[in-house]
Enzyme design. Structure first.
Site, PDB file in Angstrom:
ATOM      1  N   ARG A  98     -40.727 -21.719 -13.408  1.00 33.36           N
ATOM      2  CA  ARG A  98     -41.561 -22.649 -12.665  1.00 33.36           C
ATOM      3  C   ARG A  98     -42.538 -21.898 -11.758  1.00 33.36           C
ATOM      4  NH1 ARG A  98     -41.064 -25.189  -7.616  1.00 33.36           N
ATOM      5  NH2 ARG A  98     -41.790 -27.337  -7.645  1.00 33.36           N
ATOM      6  N   LYS A 111     -29.197 -34.593 -12.217  1.00 32.52           N
ATOM      7  CA  LYS A 111     -30.014 -33.449 -11.826  1.00 32.52           C
ATOM      8  C   LYS A 111     -29.182 -32.198 -12.070  1.00 32.52           C
ATOM      9  CE  LYS A 111     -33.275 -31.977  -8.383  1.00 32.52           C
ATOM     10  NZ  LYS A 111     -32.850 -30.721  -7.820  1.00 32.52           N
TER      11      LYS A 111
HETATM   12  S1  IVH Z   1     -37.365 -34.886 -13.644  1.00 30.75           S
HETATM   13  C1  IVH Z   1     -40.703 -33.434 -10.901  1.00 30.75           C
HETATM   14  N1  IVH Z   1     -34.865 -34.635 -14.282  1.00 30.75           N
HETATM   15  O1  IVH Z   1     -35.364 -30.675 -10.369  1.00 30.75           O
HETATM   16  C2  IVH Z   1     -40.871 -33.685 -12.320  1.00 30.75           C
HETATM   17  N2  IVH Z   1     -35.842 -32.903 -12.990  1.00 30.75           N
HETATM   18  O2  IVH Z   1     -36.510 -30.970  -7.715  1.00 30.75           O
HETATM   19  C3  IVH Z   1     -39.792 -34.541 -12.894  1.00 30.75           C
HETATM   20  N3  IVH Z   1     -34.303 -31.081 -12.461  1.00 30.75           N
HETATM   21  O3  IVH Z   1     -38.292 -28.939 -11.016  1.00 30.75           O
HETATM   22  C4  IVH Z   1     -38.519 -33.820 -12.936  1.00 30.75           C
HETATM   23  N4  IVH Z   1     -32.556 -31.889 -13.508  1.00 30.75           N
HETATM   24  O4  IVH Z   1     -36.385 -28.530 -12.599  1.00 30.75           O
HETATM   25  C5  IVH Z   1     -35.897 -34.074 -13.635  1.00 30.75           C
HETATM   26  N5  IVH Z   1     -32.676 -34.558 -14.955  1.00 30.75           N
HETATM   27  C6  IVH Z   1     -33.691 -34.005 -14.318  1.00 30.75           C
HETATM   28  C7  IVH Z   1     -33.577 -32.759 -13.660  1.00 30.75           C
HETATM   29  C8  IVH Z   1     -34.688 -32.249 -13.001  1.00 30.75           C
HETATM   30  C9  IVH Z   1     -33.026 -30.884 -12.788  1.00 30.75           C
HETATM   31  C10 IVH Z   1     -35.099 -30.160 -11.635  1.00 30.75           C
HETATM   32  C11 IVH Z   1     -36.429 -29.850 -12.207  1.00 30.75           C
HETATM   33  C12 IVH Z   1     -37.436 -30.011 -11.111  1.00 30.75           C
HETATM   34  C13 IVH Z   1     -36.561 -30.116  -9.922  1.00 30.75           C
HETATM   35  C14 IVH Z   1     -37.196 -31.004  -8.898  1.00 30.75           C
END
Ligand code: IVH
Length: 676
Positions: A143, A122
């Protein structure tokens, strides 16, 4: 040669664009250039010259178009075709396993089945959505609230790792590519060094710096900051039909995007947990900040079946890294006085870097807390950032004591104005009783103009403190009467800065009502309660005139808040402030009216929630209300629906006995969407 451009020039320009975009990709995305910088510059200049001679051939995907668009007045908005969601969290392995079990239960699979998860890190940056039309970058947006974001296309075009045109042939007609824009640690340090040299305030961490950079109205500033992106998926798309998330990411990479280099397909939850254990140890070595592992069900068909609960997909979870801890030395403990007069002991420490930002102060909350942790000046302490934001002292490393440490004694006078500092019985906090305490005045004014308040960007604490100490202002309303000459009396104030400050103040004359209410700093009234009050009373005057009983009848407002609000508006000082604000021409805007009870997905319906929902209960109830319905706490014959969260209780049984239809949270959400 229809428009006067020789065909050979047009073709050459196209060829150069293609080559430059490819080499750009090799250099920035793959980190493996095929040509040297000199050769790249030669191609770039050739294209620039061609375009200068024939401006009509400048194409939107030309690498010359990555910098220097005209500054914007403000950002437009972009509606996301598919909403941008958030992620549910897991904080330990048991919660990861519980997620895996929920996935299987929902899919109707046996508990011992192994699900493939695509795991990646993340990234700690900010989410953006890039819309490509026929393979060309058409729009880039933040976003925002998940449904509508800000149009930051010009700024995102300056990010070298965002392709202006997708690589390859047979480009998809439409694709919303989702990713995280961030700054790596070195670039962050460079930007802060530069800001320090220019006398500008420093960014607290890379994430804030990245957010500040993409939200620049002048894209040439963004272009000078080396932002990066890692993409993690699609929003809406046409003409792309992978079967697995991993395949989709491979496809994005082939189109010229950067996907997470650490991503891996983990077969089953054990492998996913092992992936986490590996990265929890090693993520600090990466050149950019990450705050957890994201595990996503790899099969897109399964993702579709799982759907989402409220605003998070059921097919993904963010398994967070524990907050980073560091040790440092407490140089001194001083007492700060806030807007409510509360005296807060604060530890001043040797600067230490935690999760990418430098920390040198940590709140010790109150005197009992200092005593409980027995923190003394001179102590070596363990510190971390709570929720990765507010630094706190976790514990004292008592083994490091030399005997020279000094115990903290809470003063019984306000260190700022000298008035008595009084601790009421049953309160942990000691408060300054001074009525003209500059610290309280500064704090109240700062709160009014802060982001949670009317948001006068550029009116910082130093300017406020000077104005207060020179007795030029006493309350927020005084700011609207300041002139440029007044401001020029302050230290380090130049013409241009004075104008900016006045503009910032003037821009807050018609703030949303909820923000004004929140900015007043009434006890127990934070952002959410302020919005509730704004929705109910719809003007400051009506709120000020409301009796305690009327206040207490407002949904979500209990007797404690009702009393605090009524007491606040009864004070002479408040009446005076409201009079002055009116005279200054400050008029708050009421929120858009809630749909009439005959409109909305729950028009005229009575809804009961039971069990754990993925959003706070109060939020779910507010949604029902906003959609014309009523949320009640007990099930009766007049209940129309019961919404079942996780482990629903006896209300679910009662609903079944009475034959009242029940909804899953997913079904509840779908009803909302259908009404959009
Ligand atoms: S998958 C929710 N993968 O985290 C839709 N998100 O808390 C699936 N983010 O708004 C998201 N790294 O901006 C995904 N490797 C990653 C990510 C990631 C950062 C952020 C993303 C999302 C937020 C959710």
């Amino acid at each position: 040669m229809a428009d006067g451009v020789p065909e050979s020039s047009r073709q050459r320009a196209e060829e150069l664009r293609r080559q430059l975009n490819y080499h750009n990709y090799r250099y920035y995305v793959l980190d493996s250039p095929e040509i040297d910088d000199g050769e790249y510059d030669r191609l770039f200049r050739e294209l620039e010259e061609l375009e200068a001679g024939y401006p009509e051939i400048v194409a939107p995907d030309s690498p010359t178009q990555r910098v220097g668009a005209e500054p914007l007045e403000e950002f437009g908005t972009v509606r996301h075709r598919v909403p941008m969601l958030s992620l549910g969290n897991a904080f330990d392995e048991a919660e990861l396993r519980a997620f895996d079990e929920r996935v299987k239960r929902h899919l109707g699979l046996p508990a011992d089945e192994q699900i493939d998860y695509l795991a990646d890190l993340k990234v700690d940056g900010l989410a953006v959505s890039l819309t490509y039309e026929e393979g060309l970058l058409a729009r880039g947006a933040t976003r925002g609230d998940g449904y509508t974001g800000e149009d930051i296309t010009q700024n995102l075009r300056t990010v070298r790792t965002i392709p202006l045109r997708m690589l390859g042939e047979e480009l998809p007609p439409l694709a919303e590519v989702r990713g995280e824009v961030y700054l790596d640690r070195r670039e962050f340090a460079r930007i802060n060094r530069e800001r320090e040299a220019d006398g500008l305030p420093l960014f607290a961490n890379p994430r804030n710096a990245a957010a500040g950079s993409v939200r620049q109205l002048d894209s040439s500033i963004t272009a000078r900051r080396r932002l990066d992106i890692i993409v993690y998926g699609f929003g809406a798309s046409e003409g792309v039909s992978p079967e697995r998330h991993s395949e989709m990411l491979d496809g994005l990479e082939a189109r010229g995007f950067r996907a997470s280099p650490q991503r891996a397909v983990c077969h089953g939850v054990d492998e996913t947990a092992a992936y986490y254990r590996k990265w929890v140890e090693r993520h600090a070595e990466l050149s950019y900040g990450t705050d957890g592992v994201v595990a996503k069900v790899d099969s897109l068909a399964m993702q579709g079946d799982l759907g989402q609960v409220s605003r998070s997909p059921r097919w993904a979870v963010a398994y967070k890294f524990p907050p980073e801890e560091q040790t440092t030395v407490v140089k001194d403990i001083f007492v700060s006085v806030g807007r409510t007069g509360a005296l807060t002991p604060v530890a001043m420490m040797e600067p230490v870097v935690i999760s990418g930002s430098t920390v040198q102060m940590a709140t010790l909350h109150n005197e009992d807390e200092v005593a409980r942790k027995d923190v003394r000046a001179g102590d070596t302490v363990v510190v971390r950032k709570a929720g990765d934001v507010i630094p706190e002292v976790v514990s004292v490393v008592t083994g490091e004591r030399t005997g020279d440490e000094r115990k903290f004694v809470m003063p019984d006078k306000c260190p700022v104005c000298g008035a008595d500092a009084i601790r009421e019985e049953d309160e942990a906090v000691r408060r300054c009783a001074g009525i003209a305490c500059p610290a309280q005045i500064n704090g109240r004014i700062g709160h009014f103009f802060s982001r949670g308040g009317v948001n006068a960007e550029g009116l910082g604490p130093k300017i406020i403190a000077q104005l207060v100490s020179k007795k030029m202002v006493r309350d927020p309303a005084d700011f609207y009467f300041l002139t440029k000459d007044d401001l020029l009396k302050l230290d380090r104030m130049a013409d241009k800065l004075a104008e900016n400050v006045l503009d910032a103040i003037a821009s807050t004359k018609h703030p949303p009502l909820g923000r004004v209410i929140s900015g007043l700093g009434i006890r127990h009234v934070g952002g959410h309660v302020a919005e509730v009050l704004a929705g109910q009373f719809r003007s400051l005057e009506r709120l000020a005139a409301a009796s305690e009983e009327e206040l207490a009848e407002t949904p979500e407002i209990g007797p404690v808040i009702a009393q605090a609000v009524a007491v606040f508006f009864r004070q002479e000082q408040t009446k005076e402030l409201l009079r002055k604000l009116r005279k200054a021409g400050v008029s708050a805007q009421p929120p858009a009216a809630a749909p009439h009870a005959s409109e909305g997905a729950f028009a005229g319906k009575s809804v009961v929630f039971t069990g754990a929902l993925s959003i706070p209960r109060s939020e779910a109830e507010a949604i029902v209300k906003a959609q014309g319905g009523r949320a009640t706490s007990s099930v009766s014959k007049s209940t129309d629906f019961v919404v079942l969260g996780d482990s629903p209780g006896s209300k679910a049984e009662k609903a079944e006995q009475l034959g009242i239809p029940s909804l899953t949270e997913e079904e509840f959400r779908r009803m909302l969407e259908q009404s959009d």
